[in-house]
Scaffold this motif. Sequence first.
Motif, PDB file in Angstrom:
ATOM      1  N   SER A   6      21.822  -1.187  16.280  1.00  0.00           N
ATOM      2  CA  SER A   6      22.965  -1.771  16.964  1.00  0.00           C
ATOM      3  C   SER A   6      23.084  -1.191  18.363  1.00  0.00           C
ATOM      4  N   PRO A   7      23.740  -1.906  19.285  1.00  0.00           N
ATOM      5  CA  PRO A   7      23.900  -1.391  20.647  1.00  0.00           C
ATOM      6  C   PRO A   7      24.633  -0.055  20.653  1.00  0.00           C
ATOM      7  N   LEU A   8      24.219   0.814  21.545  1.00  0.00           N
ATOM      8  CA  LEU A   8      24.900   2.091  21.756  1.00  0.00           C
ATOM      9  C   LEU A   8      25.744   1.964  23.018  1.00  0.00           C
ATOM     10  N   ILE A   9      27.056   1.959  22.856  1.00  0.00           N
ATOM     11  CA  ILE A   9      28.003   1.806  23.962  1.00  0.00           C
ATOM     12  C   ILE A   9      28.534   3.188  24.311  1.00  0.00           C
ATOM     13  N   VAL A  10      28.268   3.640  25.527  1.00  0.00           N
ATOM     14  CA  VAL A  10      28.677   4.982  25.956  1.00  0.00           C
ATOM     15  C   VAL A  10      29.578   4.869  27.181  1.00  0.00           C
ATOM     16  N   HIS A  11      30.693   5.585  27.149  1.00  0.00           N
ATOM     17  CA  HIS A  11      31.596   5.641  28.289  1.00  0.00           C
ATOM     18  C   HIS A  11      31.565   7.040  28.897  1.00  0.00           C
ATOM     19  N   THR A  12      31.702   7.093  30.212  1.00  0.00           N
ATOM     20  CA  THR A  12      31.782   8.372  30.926  1.00  0.00           C
ATOM     21  C   THR A  12      33.111   8.455  31.658  1.00  0.00           C
ATOM     22  N   ASP A  13      33.591   9.684  31.847  1.00  0.00           N
ATOM     23  CA  ASP A  13      34.810   9.872  32.645  1.00  0.00           C
ATOM     24  C   ASP A  13      34.891  11.309  33.126  1.00  0.00           C
ATOM     25  N   TRP A  14      35.260  11.463  34.371  1.00  0.00           N
ATOM     26  CA  TRP A  14      35.503  12.771  34.981  1.00  0.00           C
ATOM     27  C   TRP A  14      36.808  13.383  34.498  1.00  0.00           C
ATOM     28  N   LEU A  77      23.178  15.565  32.702  1.00  0.00           N
ATOM     29  CA  LEU A  77      23.406  14.134  32.625  1.00  0.00           C
ATOM     30  C   LEU A  77      22.098  13.381  32.359  1.00  0.00           C
ATOM     31  N   PHE A  78      21.054  13.697  33.122  1.00  0.00           N
ATOM     32  CA  PHE A  78      19.769  13.026  32.924  1.00  0.00           C
ATOM     33  C   PHE A  78      19.211  13.304  31.538  1.00  0.00           C
ATOM     34  N   ARG A  79      19.307  14.553  31.102  1.00  0.00           N
ATOM     35  CA  ARG A  79      18.794  14.891  29.772  1.00  0.00           C
ATOM     36  C   ARG A  79      19.539  14.128  28.687  1.00  0.00           C
ATOM     37  N   THR A  80      20.847  14.028  28.828  1.00  0.00           N
ATOM     38  CA  THR A  80      21.653  13.336  27.821  1.00  0.00           C
ATOM     39  C   THR A  80      21.307  11.856  27.767  1.00  0.00           C
ATOM     40  N   ILE A  81      21.260  11.194  28.918  1.00  0.00           N
ATOM     41  CA  ILE A  81      20.994   9.755  28.944  1.00  0.00           C
ATOM     42  C   ILE A  81      19.595   9.455  28.414  1.00  0.00           C
ATOM     43  N   ARG A  82      18.617  10.279  28.783  1.00  0.00           N
ATOM     44  CA  ARG A  82      17.260  10.048  28.290  1.00  0.00           C
ATOM     45  C   ARG A  82      17.150  10.286  26.786  1.00  0.00           C
ATOM     46  N   ARG A  83      17.950  11.202  26.274  1.00  0.00           N
ATOM     47  CA  ARG A  83      17.882  11.516  24.841  1.00  0.00           C
ATOM     48  C   ARG A  83      18.582  10.458  23.994  1.00  0.00           C
ATOM     49  N   ILE A  84      19.791  10.027  24.409  1.00  0.00           N
ATOM     50  CA  ILE A  84      20.550   9.119  23.549  1.00  0.00           C
ATOM     51  C   ILE A  84      20.240   7.647  23.826  1.00  0.00           C
ATOM     52  N   ARG A  85      19.701   7.331  25.002  1.00  0.00           N
ATOM     53  CA  ARG A  85      19.245   5.984  25.366  1.00  0.00           C
ATOM     54  C   ARG A  85      20.328   4.919  25.125  1.00  0.00           C
ATOM     55  N   PRO A  86      21.428   4.978  25.871  1.00  0.00           N
ATOM     56  CA  PRO A  86      22.492   3.974  25.681  1.00  0.00           C
ATOM     57  C   PRO A  86      22.036   2.569  26.046  1.00  0.00           C
ATOM     58  N   THR A  87      22.625   1.597  25.373  1.00  0.00           N
ATOM     59  CA  THR A  87      22.413   0.192  25.726  1.00  0.00           C
ATOM     60  C   THR A  87      23.340  -0.202  26.868  1.00  0.00           C
ATOM     61  N   VAL A  88      24.564   0.306  26.805  1.00  0.00           N
ATOM     62  CA  VAL A  88      25.570   0.080  27.851  1.00  0.00           C
ATOM     63  C   VAL A  88      26.141   1.427  28.241  1.00  0.00           C
ATOM     64  N   LEU A  89      26.256   1.663  29.537  1.00  0.00           N
ATOM     65  CA  LEU A  89      26.949   2.855  30.026  1.00  0.00           C
ATOM     66  C   LEU A  89      28.060   2.397  30.952  1.00  0.00           C
ATOM     67  N   ASN A  90      29.297   2.742  30.601  1.00  0.00           N
ATOM     68  CA  ASN A  90      30.503   2.303  31.320  1.00  0.00           C
ATOM     69  C   ASN A  90      31.173   3.515  31.963  1.00  0.00           C
ATOM     70  N   THR A  91      31.232   3.517  33.307  1.00  0.00           N
ATOM     71  CA  THR A  91      31.852   4.625  34.043  1.00  0.00           C
ATOM     72  C   THR A  91      33.289   4.257  34.415  1.00  0.00           C
ATOM     73  N   HIS A  92      34.077   5.282  34.786  1.00  0.00           N
ATOM     74  CA  HIS A  92      35.501   5.040  35.028  1.00  0.00           C
ATOM     75  C   HIS A  92      36.015   5.662  36.331  1.00  0.00           C
ATOM     76  N   SER A  93      35.868   6.949  36.526  1.00  0.00           N
ATOM     77  CA  SER A  93      36.418   7.626  37.709  1.00  0.00           C
ATOM     78  C   SER A  93      35.360   7.732  38.802  1.00  0.00           C
ATOM     79  N   SER A  94      35.762   8.225  39.968  1.00  0.00           N
ATOM     80  CA  SER A  94      34.865   8.247  41.114  1.00  0.00           C
ATOM     81  C   SER A  94      33.638   9.130  40.889  1.00  0.00           C
ATOM     82  N   GLU A  95      33.853  10.389  40.491  1.00  0.00           N
ATOM     83  CA  GLU A  95      32.730  11.319  40.366  1.00  0.00           C
ATOM     84  C   GLU A  95      31.733  10.861  39.308  1.00  0.00           C
TER      85      GLU A  95
END
Length: 366
Positions: A6-14, A77-95
């Motif tokens: 199933s898709p992996l939906i990941v959100h990020t926030d500062w 950040l790079f290590r995490t994204i490469r390891r979990i391989r999200p289908t969607v990554l949704n950001t929220h704040s500026s940083e």
Amino acid sequence: MKKNSSPLIVHTDWSRAWGGQEIRTLTELREMNARGCRTGLIVPEDSELAHRGRQEGIPVYPVDFSSKFNPASWLALFRTIRRIRPTVLNTHSSEDSWMAGCAARLCRVPLVVRTRHVLAPISSALSYNAFPQVIFACSEAIRDQLVEQGVAARKVVVQSTGVDEQRFRFSERDRQDIRRRYHIGDQDILVGNVAFLRHYKGHSFIIKTAAAMPGNYKFMIVGGGRDQPMLEEQIRAAGVEDRFVITGHQEQPEVFFSAFDILFFSSYEAEGIAQSFIQGLLYGMPLLVCRTPSILEPLNHVHTYELIDYNDLDAACRGLHALSTRRGRDQRRIDRQRQAIAGKYGLRTMMETIVRTYGEHGVAVG
């Protein structure tokens, strides 16, 4: 669909705080879980989202987004994204939008999304145009502002934060319980506001208005935050501590709306369409509203309200006096208003828009 495919939906926030933005993030992840998706959060270890996400069983991947110039954060950040391989990554704040948006594109995440929550000028359109394929704007006014500042219009999808219309509905029992708890009499007119205590929410204006109104008008702010001691001092200085209460943070704001006679929405800048405002509209009570572009949008579906400018004390007093004569509950009118608000600003509508948008970009959600 098998869970591991199933898709992996990941959100990020500062953000480390807890407010409407963070509530929307957790709500989306909860709803995606219910639709069979895998979910995750890339947030600071000490954030409220990390704490609450773990409580709900959502995997949390700690990253410190405090500075774009922190090499350790980029590496994590790079290590995490490469390891979990999200289908969607949704950001929220500026940083996190700069950092995670950039990292996601370099790591070839299939769909990068940014959500813009506030109506405030952006410093640059670069990150909006370079990183996300989709930008969710929480109001038409936010969309228009982004486009005026150079963000590609084709990327922007307007979708305010959806409110659970089943949760927010009038209850006579709640009304009586809350008014009894806070010593609000049957003849008192209770003017309420639900919000996290931040300067742009305009709570100082409510305190000034309370001081200028007769004694049968009681006031209640349901919410907490760092500004609470300052606001309580203003209440004492205004001499209205006997008819003004700040409840502190409440996990069940829905029970308080039923106790109100009038909702005073005092925000004056930076707002998208605040969740608490939409929640209040589901109760059908009279509204006193400070003019802000995003907040004007839902008023097309509202029957009883007065518009004022922020800090116009005379207008606020006149508005409250006028609205106090229009407090009767016309159930047919309220039902029509609820239906219209839920149809445009309800949780189901938000999720349908998000799922449809994902599908248009090749991500199928069951």
